[in-house]
Design a protein around this motif. Structure first.
Motif: not given
Length: 332
Positions: A109-122, A195-206
């Protein structure tokens, strides 16, 4: 590169078309394209192909548009393509585990953020709205979670005080194309370490909505300016000027002047030559400088041009955002 990969591409909007274009210019072989069914668009509501479908047709690629990938028949059709890997970019359909398991090299998947920040739709708009100073794209090995898979590769880009949602979208779309080709090149050769995503720093982009684009002038100027830039070009921040919607396209925090009266949030202050000035923040102590706006029936104009043509509409003391519930239809 040991040998080019056979790729199934799945995507729908312009953002995804940039990655498909990059793959078509690479040594890898796109064997089929999956995209959302055609949707009604325009005033005539004519069925219109997605940008990805249009690009696939230009290159005479087989196009599949299933309404779901949960059906065993759709899964069998995908498996029969005998691809090495599947690339998914803003596709819009859930990939069940049975589909994720089909390609021998998995699904990227090509995801438009620096994961794990801003998982989700926007993720693009939420990064600007939150005041982030950096964004990027992540190439991720897909799993059953929401953008939770291990990361293979990232590309970074700055967010400045003037970056809009549209500008960041275009920049990340191009970066995504570069990154997915680089990832496939590496997988076809020496490989990449997941590399597994870090458990810290997770945010969701509603997901974005038009309703949240209505501005609340009790918020600080910096927050309002960031939201206006984030929501440009969609859904476009707005408020009411009298009973009509006023769309705000560009703005920045400003400073109070000695001649500014005390005023509640949402009150127009004496204008600058090139900006509308709005009292905002708790108690109206901040100032928002609006440098581009749009009246109903017109196009987006620089504030200088709006003031020259319709200055009487923006007289100091006019209060924005006073909602008349009898004119709900005026909302954009």
């Amino acid at each position: 590169m040991t040998h080019p990969l056979r790729v199934i591409f799945a995507g729908t909007p312009d953002f995804a078309a940039a990655s498909l274009s990059a793959l078509l210019d690479s040594d890898h072989q796109v064997v089929a394209v999956y995209t959302q069914p055609d949707r009604p668009a325009g005033r005539g509501r004519k069925l219109t192909p997605s940008p990805v479908k249009a690009l696939a047709f230009e290159h005479e690629l087989p196009v599949h548009q299933p309404r779901t990938l949960k059906d065993t028949s759709a899964q069998a059709e995908l498996a029969a393509l005998d691809a090495d890997i599947m690339v998914v970019v803003a596709y819009g359909l859930l990939l069940p585990q049975a589909v994720l398991d089909i390609p021998p090299r998995g699904c990227l998947n090509v995801h438009a953020s620096l994961l794990p920040r801003w998982r989700g739709a926007a993720p693009i708009q939420r990064a600007i709205e939150a005041g982030d100073t950096e964004s990027g794209v992540t190439i991720m090995q897909m799993d059953a979670g929401l953008d939770t898979g291990p990361m293979l590769l990232t590309r970074r880009t700055p967010i400045t005080a003037s970056t809009t949602g549209g500008e960041l979208h275009d920049r990340l779309a191009a970066l995504g194309g570069e990154a997915i080709v680089a990832a496939l090149d590496a997988l076809a050769g020496p490989g990449l370490t997941a590399m597994p995503q870090p458990e810290t720093g997770v945010t969701y982009a509603a997901k974005l909505s038009k309703a949240e684009a209505e501005l609340d002038f009790t918020q600080p100027a910096a927050r309002l300016a960031a939201r206006i830039r984030a929501f440009n070009p969609w859904p476009v921040a707005w408020t009411l000027l009298g009973t009509e919607p006023l769309r705000l396209w560009l703005a920045e925090p400003g400073n109070r002047r000695d001649d500014d009266p005390a005023a509640p949030p949402g009150t127009l202050l004496p204008a600058d030559v090139d900006a509308l000035r709005v009292a905002c923040g708790p108690g109206g102590g901040d100032v928002l400088r609006v440098t581009q706006a749009q009246l109903p029936g017109g196009r987006a104009l620089a504030a200088r041009d709006l003031l020259n043509a319709r200055g009487e509409r923006f007289a100091a003391g006019t209060c924005l955002g006073q909602i008349d519930t009898s004119t709900e239809e005026t909302r954009p």
